[in-house]
Design an enzyme around this catalytic site. Structure first.
Site, short mmCIF file in Angstrom:
data_model
loop_
_atom_site.label_atom_id
_atom_site.label_comp_id
_atom_site.label_asym_id
_atom_site.label_seq_id
_atom_site.Cartn_x
_atom_site.Cartn_y
_atom_site.Cartn_z
CG ASN A 262 -1.50 -1.34 1.53
OD1 ASN A 262 -2.20 -1.90 0.71
ND2 ASN A 262 -1.20 -1.87 2.71
CD GLU A 293 5.61 -6.03 0.07
OE1 GLU A 293 4.79 -5.38 -0.62
OE2 GLU A 293 5.81 -7.24 -0.09
#
Length: 806
Positions: A262, A293
């Site tokens: 995210n 990530e």
């Protein structure tokens, strides 16, 4: 629910442009109940006034209006709310309720052992629609502004920093977050709960770490390392790619199977917060995921693939960038060696199976996209990018990336956009390279005979272009002495190589291409791997041997000679731990059953010999706890586990496997363990028993109730359930595994993959099981994710059976 097709997505993207989402989320119903409510206000334009389309929403639609006109909520079906009579400028408002918050499908509500409630969301590939109405496809990017109503004791995290946190009455607070840049729906996030929070400014970055309160002391223990690693990674990527990230949160949540990129607020499984002192490899693996990530902030979030057929661009790039940054910006400088032992071997394994596919595959719908979260997309994709960086040169590779990000920031792209940037930066025509490497499945084989390097492709076509090195070594009785390297670029089946001097030559030195390699010096390199000059060279010698085992060219005992020989000489802690894992796998699963006890004892002896080494003590003792066979082994573990609860659990599990009565010891240990998942350590002990009732209890927890948290608790229970010498009691579970997979859909990606893949019954293989698994995979209605896992498992199982008969 309907799976969005590529044709539908293309048609909707041609019709619509989304300007903005204003999403109001009400979490107050999750404090004591299971219902989350949302109101999604979507401002968008349409190219064809009067046209019809649909919005995605997999929740109970309570009300909806389009441009102030009420819509019939009864028409919402299969996760879609249709509407018509579009105007040039439109505002759609949909209110919905989601009560399925216990399955990890887009959202998970967890009650911790202290009674506190936590909520996390994860939306890849199309699960944002489960919480609020949206056009859930990657190429309809838009600004998102979230307002979240939550219990007053909770902290809420989002992609952006909060603009305001205000009392809202009735024991609630309203969190209003700043608007995001244009984002795809799948990288938005809302996490909430009474988090323990640690914030710090490091080198100009505003960094936040969050976890549940029962793990607060562990996060505090690891905070310095995590902040340092995060700041190094942000500096590394920001300096090379531009678009630096100032605010960056990482939220460690319970019962999550991995991590999710995210934008600005990454979510990780809190299994990364090791309950006991983490080994070097555990720290290295966590660093890899943190950097993976983080790399997505650029590749995936800043610039996003248009459709899921280019999913590999996101995941392969993030995997490559993580290893690259680890080696270049952190203390984990042996990252390429550990990637070879772990990720790359998984890529080779998948690529030789019927489950393989081209890296750039055909993805007609989102359900198929979910099946492509696999070792081809991640691990082979990473290796192929590593080869591309070698093929064009790292400087040109990074320059191409920087140009690509600058030209396509906050937009969507296709593969040609990226390859054009690399071609311009390097001056090379990459047309053939692209089609050969990305549109063809399978692994080339490179064989050195004399000075001739022969390349063959598995599909019978021309081999791929490879750029690699061949290293030469002088084999004296005392050492393998490096005497030189040559760089070779293959363009065709046969290449004459001006070999460097030396008695022995290693093909693919430095491990820069993705290929099975063979050479006349392989037996020497395998036997004397510990004498090679660097971790990658040493690891390559052993992984070449592993490839021989998998292909029936080498027996498990011979492979174990090579692995344990290198274990005794290897200084890298991460490499040693990975090698010990490979040794256990070879001894337990790749050898004839009568040979297993003797081979396992060899692994135990090797681990015991390392136990006094400070650098290797943790993995040595853990391996010994999995393989102990003698009274001396058990006594060593008993002494070492007196102040190590994690090791004490592992020892109890091994004792249970050996048939000893450990019930009283387990009952006494559980209250001493501060880990909130201690009950699953106790379950792993139960799962270890060669007892029908114990196996049934573990099976139900894993596969029926599915109550074992994803991450390390699940891996531990699975590993203790399938024990190689308990074939009689385990035999019925092979059939039950194939039957229960019908209940696994494609939803809950991060949670389901670990179960479907991890529970394949390798420990109870018989001659019929691979065929039965293949038949199950090909049944009508099987989800692509399950089909892939079964085909891969069947192929690996068949190879294990062949190795046992060799």
């Amino acid at each position: 629910m309907s799976s969005l097709t590529r044709d539908e997505a293309e048609a909707r993207a041609a019709l619509l442009a989304v300007d903005r989402y204003d999403v109001h989320v009400d979490l107050t119903g999750l404090l004591e109940g299971d219902t989350l409510r949302s109101t999604s206000t979507i401002a968008f334009t349409a190219t064809t006034p009067g046209a019809s389309t649909f919005v995605d929403v997999v929740a109970d639609v309570e009300s909806a209006t389009l441009n102030g006109r009420p819509l019939d909520v009864g028409t919402a079906t299969d996760g879609r709310l249709p509407f018509s009579d579009l105007e040039a400028d439109n505002v759609l408002v949909v209110s919905a309720a989601q009560s399925r918050t216990d399955a990890g499908e887009g959202v998970l509500r967890t009650v911790d052992t202290d009674g506190l409630v936590y909520v996390w969301t994860t939306f890849e590939p199309d699960e944002a629609r489960r919480l609020w109405a949206c056009f859930d496809q990657p190429d309809l990017k838009a600004v998102h502004r979230f307002t979240v109503l939550a219990p007053e004791s909770w902290t809420v995290t989002n992609n952006s920093a909060p603009d305001a946190v205000e009392p809202a009455g009735d024991g609630a607070r309203r969190w209003t977050f700043a608007p995001t840049p244009p984002l795809s729906t799948y990288v938005t996030v809302v996490n909430a709960g009474p988090f323990h929070e640690v914030r710090r400014r490091v080198d100009g970055h505003d960094l936040g770490l969050y976890c549940r309160r029962t793990l607060a002391s562990i996060l505090d223990r690891d905070a310095d390392e995590l902040f340092d690693l995060t700041a190094r990674g942000l500096a590394w990527f920001g300096e090379r790619f531009a678009f630096p990230q100032e605010r960056y949160d990482q939220v460690f949540v319970p019962n999550m199977g991995g991590a999710m990129e995210n934008w600005g607020s990454v979510t990780h499984t809190d299994a990364f917060l090791a309950r006991s002192t983490p080994s070097y490899r555990e720290r290295s693996e966590r660093a890899n995921v943190v950097l993976h990530e983080m790399a997505h902030m650029w590749f995936g979030d800043l610039v996003t693939m248009r459709w899921w057929d280019d999913l590999w661009l996101n995941e392969a790039f993030a995997s490559w960038a993580a290893a690259w940054a680890m080696a270049g910006a952190t203390d984990f400088t042996d990252a390429w060696a550990t990637e070879l032992l772990d990720a790359k071997l998984m890529g080779y394994r998948h690529d030789m199976s019927p489950a393989t596919h081209a890296i750039r595959g055909d993805v007609p719908d989102v359900e198929q996209a979910m099946a492509n979260f696999d070792a081809i997309t991640y691990d082979k994709g990473e290796a192929v990018l590593h080869q591309l960086a070698t093929y064009v040169g790292e400087d040109a590779f990074v320059e191409g990336l920087r140009t690509y990000f600058a030209e396509h920031a906050w937009s969507n792209t296709v593969l040609d956009d990226l390859m054009s940037a690399f071609a311009a930066a390097s001056g090379r025509d990459l047309g053939r390279w692209t089609s050969d490497w990305l549109d063809r499945a399978g692994t080339d084989t490179l064989v050195l005979e004399g000075s001739t390097l022969t390349a063959t492709a598995p599909d019978g076509g021309e081999p791929r272009p490879h750029r690699l090195r061949v290293a030469g070594y002088s084999a004296t009785p005392e050492a393998l002495v490096p005497v030189g390297e040559v760089e070779v670029e293959l363009d065709g089946a046969v290449t004459e190589v001006r070999l460097p001097a030396g008695d022995v030559h290693q093909v693919n030195a430095g491990d820069r291409t993705f290929a099975a390699v063979r050479g006349p010096g392989d037996p020497v390199l395998r036997a004397r791997a510990g004498e090679l000059p660097d971790p990658v060279a040493r690891t390559l010698a052993v992984t070449t041997a592993w490839d021989g085992l998998v292909k029936g060219e080498l027996r498990a005992g011979d492979l174990l000679d090579a692995v344990l020989g290198l274990v005794a000489a290897e200084p890298s802690p991460a490499v040693v731990e990975a090698l010990l894992d490979r040794a256990v796998q070879a001894a337990e699963l790749w050898a004839p059953l009568p040979d297993v006890p003797g081979l396992v004892a060899r692994v135990a002896d090797s681990a015991a010999a390392l136990a006094d080494s400070p650098a290797h003590r943790i993995p040595a003792l853990r391996t010994l706890a999995a393989t102990a066979t003698s009274a001396a082994h058990l006594a060593l573990l008993e002494a070492a586990s007196s102040d190590d609860v994690d090791l004490a659990w592992r020892l109890l599990a091994r004792r249970a496997e050996l048939g000893q009565d450990v019930d009283a010891a387990a009952a006494a240990l559980e209250p001493r363990d501060p880990d909130p998942e201690a009950r699953f350590s106790a379950l792993a002990v139960i799962a270890s028993k060669a007892d029908a009732a114990a196996k049934e209890e573990a099976w139900r927890a894993l596969m029926v109730d599915r109550r074992v948290p994803a991450g390390s608790p699940r891996r531990s229970v699975i590993g203790r359930f399938w024990r190689p010498l308990q074939v009689e009691v385990l035999a019925p579970y092979a059939g039950r595994y194939l039957e229960v997979l019908d209940s696994f859909g494609s939803a809950g990606l991060l949670g389901s993959l670990g179960l479907v893949r991890g529970m394949f019954p390798y420990a109870v293989l018989d001659d019929d099981l691979p065929a039965r698994a293949t038949a199950a995979a090909l049944r009508t209605g099987v989800s692509p994710t399950v089909r892939t896992a079964l085909l891969l498992g069947a192929d690996v199982g068949a190879r294990m059976l062949a190795a046992r008969r060799a």
